[in-house]
Scaffold this active site. Structure first.
Site, PDB file in Angstrom:
ATOM      1  N   HIS A   1       0.826  -1.203   0.000  1.00 48.73           N
ATOM      2  CA  HIS A   1       0.000   0.000   0.000  1.00 48.73           C
ATOM      3  C   HIS A   1       0.863   1.256   0.000  1.00 48.73           C
ATOM      4  CE1 HIS A   1      -2.622  -2.839   2.521  1.00 48.73           C
ATOM      5  NE2 HIS A   1      -3.134  -2.832   1.304  1.00 48.73           N
TER       6      HIS A   1
ATOM      7  N   LYS B   1       6.281   6.965   6.333  1.00 46.78           N
ATOM      8  CA  LYS B   1       5.815   6.045   7.365  1.00 46.78           C
ATOM      9  C   LYS B   1       6.999   5.641   8.235  1.00 46.78           C
ATOM     10  CE  LYS B   1       2.335   3.825   4.421  1.00 46.78           C
ATOM     11  NZ  LYS B   1       1.941   2.548   3.792  1.00 46.78           N
TER      12      LYS B   1
ATOM     13  N   TYR C   1       2.305   2.092  13.255  1.00 44.16           N
ATOM     14  CA  TYR C   1       2.640   2.913  12.095  1.00 44.16           C
ATOM     15  C   TYR C   1       2.446   4.382  12.468  1.00 44.16           C
ATOM     16  CZ  TYR C   1       1.219  -1.214   9.239  1.00 44.16           C
ATOM     17  OH  TYR C   1       1.055  -2.449   8.686  1.00 44.16           O
TER      18      TYR C   1
ATOM     19  N   ASP D   1      -6.646  -6.937  -0.726  1.00 43.69           N
ATOM     20  CA  ASP D   1      -5.263  -7.080  -1.184  1.00 43.69           C
ATOM     21  C   ASP D   1      -5.133  -8.179  -2.233  1.00 43.69           C
ATOM     22  OD1 ASP D   1      -4.458  -5.028   0.471  1.00 43.69           O
ATOM     23  OD2 ASP D   1      -3.493  -6.320   1.954  1.00 43.69           O
TER      24      ASP D   1
END
Length: 187
Positions: A66, A76, A136, A172
């Site tokens: 992603h 990130k 995250y 996904d």
């Protein structure tokens, strides 16, 4: 290197492994997971817009790949809080010398490392243990219209996943392979 973090370079510009320093005594330890001032030296130049915590129950599960495209492209900072993962970043930046190349790190909770992934990289991971928890930090909020998904088995990427897949989300699994004319994303 700062007092709390040590930078470990990867072969891709802007993609870093960050070793956190543990301060401990007989009670246990303290570790700083995020420090804007220190991480700015390593390329994090944004406020934290969102923090997400995930639990993935089954060994062999895959999440990703992603990313978000401009104007919501995001940095990130990925941290494994429990268990172990094979954590992958794929360079999707148009014009990059490492375009469509991937780099993976083995994140182990007790080793106190984080993966600093800059904008323009897709991210995904495979759990190597059961009950993996991940944290995250995102520099941009999630915007569904800006999300880009890349199939984890795309032959143009040829990612070497360490285990057979056990669980993957329907979303996904349904993600398409990159088109032959894919030239990358602008950040």
């Amino acid at each position: 290197m700062t007092e709390r973090f040590e930078l470990i370079e990867t072969p891709m510009k802007g993609l870093h492994l960050i070793q956190r320093q543990l301060l401990g005594d007989s009670r246990g330890f303290l570790q700083r997971l995020f420090c804007a001032e220190d991480l700015q030296m390593f390329g994090w130049n944004h406020p934290v817009a969102q923090i997400n915590h995930t639990l993935t129950r089954e060994r062999g599960s895959v999440r990703g790949l992603h990313m978000q495209k401009a104007p919501h492209a995001e940095d990130k900072l990925i941290t494994c809080l429990r268990g172990e993962v094979w954590d992958v970043a794929v360079d999707m930046r148009a014009g990059s010398p490492t375009f469509l190349q991937w780099h993976a790190v083995h994140l182990i909770a007790k080793q106190a490392c984080s993966y600093l992934i800059p904008a323009g990289f897709a991210h995904g991971f495979q759990t190597l243990t059961d009950d993996v928890e991940m944290l995250y930090c995102h520099s941009q909020p999630y915007v569904p219209q800006s999300e880009v998904g890349i199939h984890v088995l795309d032959p143009r990427l040829a990612i070497s996943w360490p285990l057979p897949f056990t669980v993957q989300s329907e979303k996904d699994a349904a993600t398409a392979w990159l088109p032959d004319d894919f030239a990358g994303v602008s950040i």
